[in-house]
Design a protein around this motif. Structure first.
Motif, PDB file in Angstrom:
ATOM      1  N   GLY A  34     -13.141  -1.936  56.475  1.00  0.00           N
ATOM      2  CA  GLY A  34     -13.871  -0.812  57.026  1.00  0.00           C
ATOM      3  C   GLY A  34     -15.145  -0.548  56.245  1.00  0.00           C
ATOM      4  N   ILE A  35     -16.141  -0.008  56.928  1.00  0.00           N
ATOM      5  CA  ILE A  35     -17.381   0.398  56.272  1.00  0.00           C
ATOM      6  C   ILE A  35     -17.881   1.665  56.958  1.00  0.00           C
ATOM      7  N   GLU A  36     -18.265   2.660  56.167  1.00  0.00           N
ATOM      8  CA  GLU A  36     -18.732   3.933  56.704  1.00  0.00           C
ATOM      9  C   GLU A  36     -20.232   4.055  56.480  1.00  0.00           C
TER      10      GLU A  36
ATOM     11  N   LYS B  19      -5.481  -8.101  45.137  1.00  0.00           N
ATOM     12  CA  LYS B  19      -4.354  -8.615  44.362  1.00  0.00           C
ATOM     13  C   LYS B  19      -3.093  -7.793  44.611  1.00  0.00           C
ATOM     14  N   GLU B  20      -3.261  -6.491  44.861  1.00  0.00           N
ATOM     15  CA  GLU B  20      -2.114  -5.611  45.100  1.00  0.00           C
ATOM     16  C   GLU B  20      -1.860  -5.381  46.587  1.00  0.00           C
ATOM     17  N   GLY B  21      -2.562  -6.118  47.438  1.00  0.00           N
ATOM     18  CA  GLY B  21      -2.349  -5.985  48.877  1.00  0.00           C
ATOM     19  C   GLY B  21      -2.966  -4.743  49.480  1.00  0.00           C
ATOM     20  N   LEU B  22      -4.021  -4.229  48.851  1.00  0.00           N
ATOM     21  CA  LEU B  22      -4.683  -3.027  49.335  1.00  0.00           C
ATOM     22  C   LEU B  22      -5.952  -3.379  50.102  1.00  0.00           C
ATOM     23  N   GLN B  23      -6.170  -2.695  51.230  1.00  0.00           N
ATOM     24  CA  GLN B  23      -7.408  -2.838  51.971  1.00  0.00           C
ATOM     25  C   GLN B  23      -8.477  -1.930  51.358  1.00  0.00           C
ATOM     26  N   VAL B  24      -9.728  -2.234  51.670  1.00  0.00           N
ATOM     27  CA  VAL B  24     -10.844  -1.484  51.104  1.00  0.00           C
ATOM     28  C   VAL B  24     -11.775  -1.018  52.217  1.00  0.00           C
ATOM     29  N   VAL B  25     -12.164   0.243  52.143  1.00  0.00           N
ATOM     30  CA  VAL B  25     -13.209   0.793  52.999  1.00  0.00           C
ATOM     31  C   VAL B  25     -14.402   1.125  52.112  1.00  0.00           C
ATOM     32  N   LEU B  26     -15.559   0.548  52.426  1.00  0.00           N
ATOM     33  CA  LEU B  26     -16.792   0.820  51.697  1.00  0.00           C
ATOM     34  C   LEU B  26     -17.491   2.004  52.356  1.00  0.00           C
ATOM     35  N   ASP B  27     -17.845   2.992  51.568  1.00  0.00           N
ATOM     36  CA  ASP B  27     -18.401   4.240  52.101  1.00  0.00           C
ATOM     37  C   ASP B  27     -19.743   4.519  51.453  1.00  0.00           C
TER      38      ASP B  27
ATOM     39  N   ALA C 257      -4.484   1.254  51.162  1.00  0.00           N
ATOM     40  CA  ALA C 257      -5.940   1.167  51.250  1.00  0.00           C
ATOM     41  C   ALA C 257      -6.592   2.091  50.237  1.00  0.00           C
ATOM     42  N   VAL C 258      -7.871   1.826  49.992  1.00  0.00           N
ATOM     43  CA  VAL C 258      -8.664   2.660  49.100  1.00  0.00           C
ATOM     44  C   VAL C 258     -10.071   2.781  49.690  1.00  0.00           C
ATOM     45  N   ARG C 259     -10.628   3.971  49.641  1.00  0.00           N
ATOM     46  CA  ARG C 259     -11.990   4.229  50.118  1.00  0.00           C
ATOM     47  C   ARG C 259     -12.884   4.414  48.892  1.00  0.00           C
ATOM     48  N   ILE C 260     -13.938   3.598  48.811  1.00  0.00           N
ATOM     49  CA  ILE C 260     -14.805   3.620  47.639  1.00  0.00           C
ATOM     50  C   ILE C 260     -16.138   4.275  47.994  1.00  0.00           C
TER      51      ILE C 260
ATOM     52  N   GLY D 218      -4.462   5.883  52.414  1.00  0.00           N
ATOM     53  CA  GLY D 218      -5.155   5.578  51.177  1.00  0.00           C
ATOM     54  C   GLY D 218      -5.671   6.779  50.426  1.00  0.00           C
ATOM     55  N   VAL D 219      -6.427   6.476  49.390  1.00  0.00           N
ATOM     56  CA  VAL D 219      -7.040   7.494  48.539  1.00  0.00           C
ATOM     57  C   VAL D 219      -8.507   7.164  48.339  1.00  0.00           C
ATOM     58  N   ASN D 220      -9.271   8.184  47.981  1.00  0.00           N
ATOM     59  CA  ASN D 220     -10.668   8.019  47.614  1.00  0.00           C
ATOM     60  C   ASN D 220     -10.797   7.787  46.114  1.00  0.00           C
ATOM     61  N   LEU D 221     -11.821   7.043  45.742  1.00  0.00           N
ATOM     62  CA  LEU D 221     -12.142   6.846  44.330  1.00  0.00           C
ATOM     63  C   LEU D 221     -13.373   7.668  43.965  1.00  0.00           C
ATOM     64  N   GLY D 222     -13.325   8.952  44.291  1.00  0.00           N
ATOM     65  CA  GLY D 222     -14.396   9.847  43.882  1.00  0.00           C
ATOM     66  C   GLY D 222     -14.479   9.910  42.372  1.00  0.00           C
ATOM     67  N   GLY D 223     -15.711   9.923  41.842  1.00  0.00           N
ATOM     68  CA  GLY D 223     -15.899   9.974  40.401  1.00  0.00           C
ATOM     69  C   GLY D 223     -16.012   8.624  39.738  1.00  0.00           C
TER      70      GLY D 223
END
Length: 616
Positions: free
Chosen positions: A213-215, A152-160, A106-109, A24-29
């Motif tokens: 996931g959650i960090e 909707k796009e089949g991506l998992q999410v990690v809350l950080d 996945a995406v890490r927020i 995945g990627v981070n959504l920094g910013g």
């Protein structure tokens, strides 16, 4: 009650290994502003990014103070709200779709605490003393929508929880660069409250089932004593698990120490002992950047950087882990010296990318690149969209999944095929009778069948023995037979009369100690994928060593167990691919543009470019 077992093996069993590791990627910013990743916030009187003002800010705290001073509290708040809403609109419209096209899953927020703590009244105006912009329905406006768009796009999410109350460190990533920060400023109780808010909201509803996931925090300072971190981690895990079950959600704990691999391993063992070793699906987070600090900037060559990456692979294979952040940022020395005279800068970065992808596949739970986009920067190092072509991760290497029961597929047993990687970072290639460390990539190296031929000094352990599939432990005697030669010449690694490492045909009717090696397993009792070993010849008792130039292998010194004699043993899995089918397109040259990209390219808004961001 049975005794609880401790150690790395038990730690791995409790965490398992994901069937589909995060890529995945981070959504920094997005919700937390840092130079580089964040949208340009325009000062209409100066027509410059606020990050680029004479009294420029390096963090959201300082930026907001400047905006409140120059624009007024109401206008400053409007700018921040406008940014957040444009960003979430972009993610829903195109961002998540583009991630899927690039084979991410996945995406890490990164979430600051002022988003988690929603005010009861309408959005309060920021002040210079309390400058963060809080919104009454921030979770619904941004996190709920982001989770739904990703689902909707089949991506998992990690809350950080990326910025904790009081700050878990003194740097911009926690929202405020604070020179006089002390670790006691970190409000760990309030941080746990924020985590429980997130866990309760996103832990039970079916529409949020892609939150996997959650960090608990981001990069806690080394000033925070280990036992204080452990206490915070344990209390946080307990609060989260009330709402997020272990079978669905991984809890992530930063392992943010400095120094040797042993420091990180000791930290993980310390957590096991402190917590009682009973928590399931809990992993450690590592952030790998090779461009910060004097050594990486001024001293480390590209080869040094690549070796560091491969050493990290051994750590990731030993500890349940996720690489929460990494980039293609390289130090000045690496881009101006060794290799770069031969390769272009783009090719050097491409090699660096390929090596990192290979190494981070060892992480049981995957990785997240920093960042999805680097706004206003003119380089490629921090921008996934510039670094990776659509579809370039379609054939990535994924290690076998494991639920923590039975034998770990990463264990290397009698009869398995392995690759040897030298201390210098390159894998051993055997041609004719020559044996040299030549390839950075495991898939281009020679494989050897590891065959147990004798026990250690105390005999075989338990049911171990000469049978196929038996564990290989520290002190056992093995033979390394060239895989491609099995059934032909039966060539094995051997030491010749001049102590050179060569290939030699093995006569099964005769005992030949020159082809027998005592395997010394470092840090573990059993041999595993990416395990660190010393190989000692059974006849001369000399250790295999590679010279500093990395071109010669020979047996030398009987008792000098030093870094030059270290090898990493990498298990060859059936999914390994030939060079023509690389999982990352090695021929894709990262996009380098002559102008700075702006948010207009991404979010359809007019902005002014800002200076390239510095992560730390």
């Amino acid at each position: 009650m049975p005794a609880v077992k401790f150690g790395l093996e038990e730690c791995r069993k409790k965490a398992g290994r994901r069937k589909e590791p995060w890529r995945g990627v981070n959504l920094g910013g997005f919700l937390l502003l840092e130079p580089g990743t964040a949208i340009d916030i325009i000062d209409p009187t100066k027509q410059k990014s606020v990050f680029d003002l004479p009294d420029k800010s390096s963090c959201e705290y300082d930026l907001m103070q400047i905006m409140v001073r120059d624009l007024g509290a109401e206008k400053a708040a409007e700018k921040i709200v406008e940014h957040r809403r444009r960003y979430i609109d972009y993610l829903e419209r195109a961002g998540f779709k583009d991630m899927k096209k690039r084979n991410l899953n996945a995406v890490r927020i990164p979430i600051p605490y002022w988003i988690a703590f929603q005010p009861d009244e309408p959005t309060p105006l920021p002040t210079r003393q309390d400058p963060y912009v809080r919104e009454q329905n921030a979770l619904a406006l941004y996190i709920d929508r982001a989770i739904a768009g990703a689902r909707k796009e089949g991506l998992q999410v990690v809350l950080d929880l990326h910025a904790a109350p009081g700050g878990e460190n003194d740097g911009p990533p926690c929202g405020r660069e604070w020179k006089n920060w002390q670790w006691e400023n970190w409000s760990r109780e309030r941080s746990q409250e924020a985590l429980e808010i997130l866990a309760e909201r996103y832990g039970s509803k079916s529409e949020f089932d892609n939150v996997t996931g959650i960090e608990v925090c981001n990069e806690p300072s080394e000033k925070v004593p280990s036992h204080v971190q452990y206490e915070f981690y344990q209390a946080s895990v307990d609060k989260i698990r009330k709402h997020m079950p272990a079978e669905r959600v991984t809890i992530i704990l930063p392992n943010f120490k400095r120094g040797s691999m042993q420091n990180f391993i000791n930290y993980a063992k310390g957590w096991q002992l402190f917590s009682g070793g009973g928590y399931e699906n809990v992993v450690f987070d590592f952030h790998y950047y090779y461009c910060f600090g004097h050594w990486f900037q001024q001293r480390a060559t590209l080869a040094d950087q690549l070796r560091e990456v491969m050493r990290n692979a051994s750590l990731l294979a030993a500890i349940p882990a996720v690489v929460g952040e990494w980039s293609l940022g390289l130090g000045e020395k690496a881009l101006s010296g060794e290799f770069v005279e031969i390769l272009s800068k783009e090719k050097a970065q491409q090699l660096f990318k390929e090596i990192q992808i290979d190494a981070y596949s060892c992480a049981s739970h995957g990785w997240f690149f920093w960042n999805w986009m680097d706004l206003g920067g003119d380089g490629i190092e921090w921008d996934f969209q510039k670094c990776f072509a659509p579809g370039s991760l379609s054939s990535q290497k994924i290690l076998p999944a494991w639920d923590g029961r039975g034998q770990d597929p990463l264990e290397i047993c009698n009869g398995d095929h392995v690759v040897l990687r030298s201390h210098h970072g390159k894998c051993v290639v055997a041609k004719n009778t020559s044996v040299q460390p030549l390839s950075w990539f495991e898939i281009d190296a020679s494989a050897f069948k590891v065959i147990t031929i004798g026990p250690g000094p105390d005999g075989f352990v338990g049911e171990d023995g000469l049978q196929q599939g038996s564990a290989i432990r520290d002190g056992y005697v093995v033979r390394l037979q060239l895989s491609e030669d099995i059934g032909k010449g039966d060539k094995c690694l051997a030491v010749d009369a001049e102590d050179a490492i060569v290939l030699k045909s093995f006569d099964t009717e005769k005992e030949d100690a020159t082809t027998a090696f005592i395997i010394h397993v470092v840090q573990e009792s059993k041999l595993r994928h990416c395990g660190i070993v010393f190989l000692q010849n059974r006849k001369t008792f000399k250790l295999i060593v590679t010279e500093p130039n990395g071109k010669r292998m020979h047996a030398k010194w009987m008792e000098d167990y030093d870094k030059w004699q270290i090898f990493s043993v990498e298990k060859r899995f059936s999914q390994s691919m030939p060079k023509s089918e690389r999982r990352v397109d090695f021929n894709h040259t990262p996009v380098r543009v002559n102008r700075k990209r702006t948010m207009e390219d991404e979010l359809d808004v007019n902005v002014t470019p800002q200076p390239q961001r510095t992560r730390r």
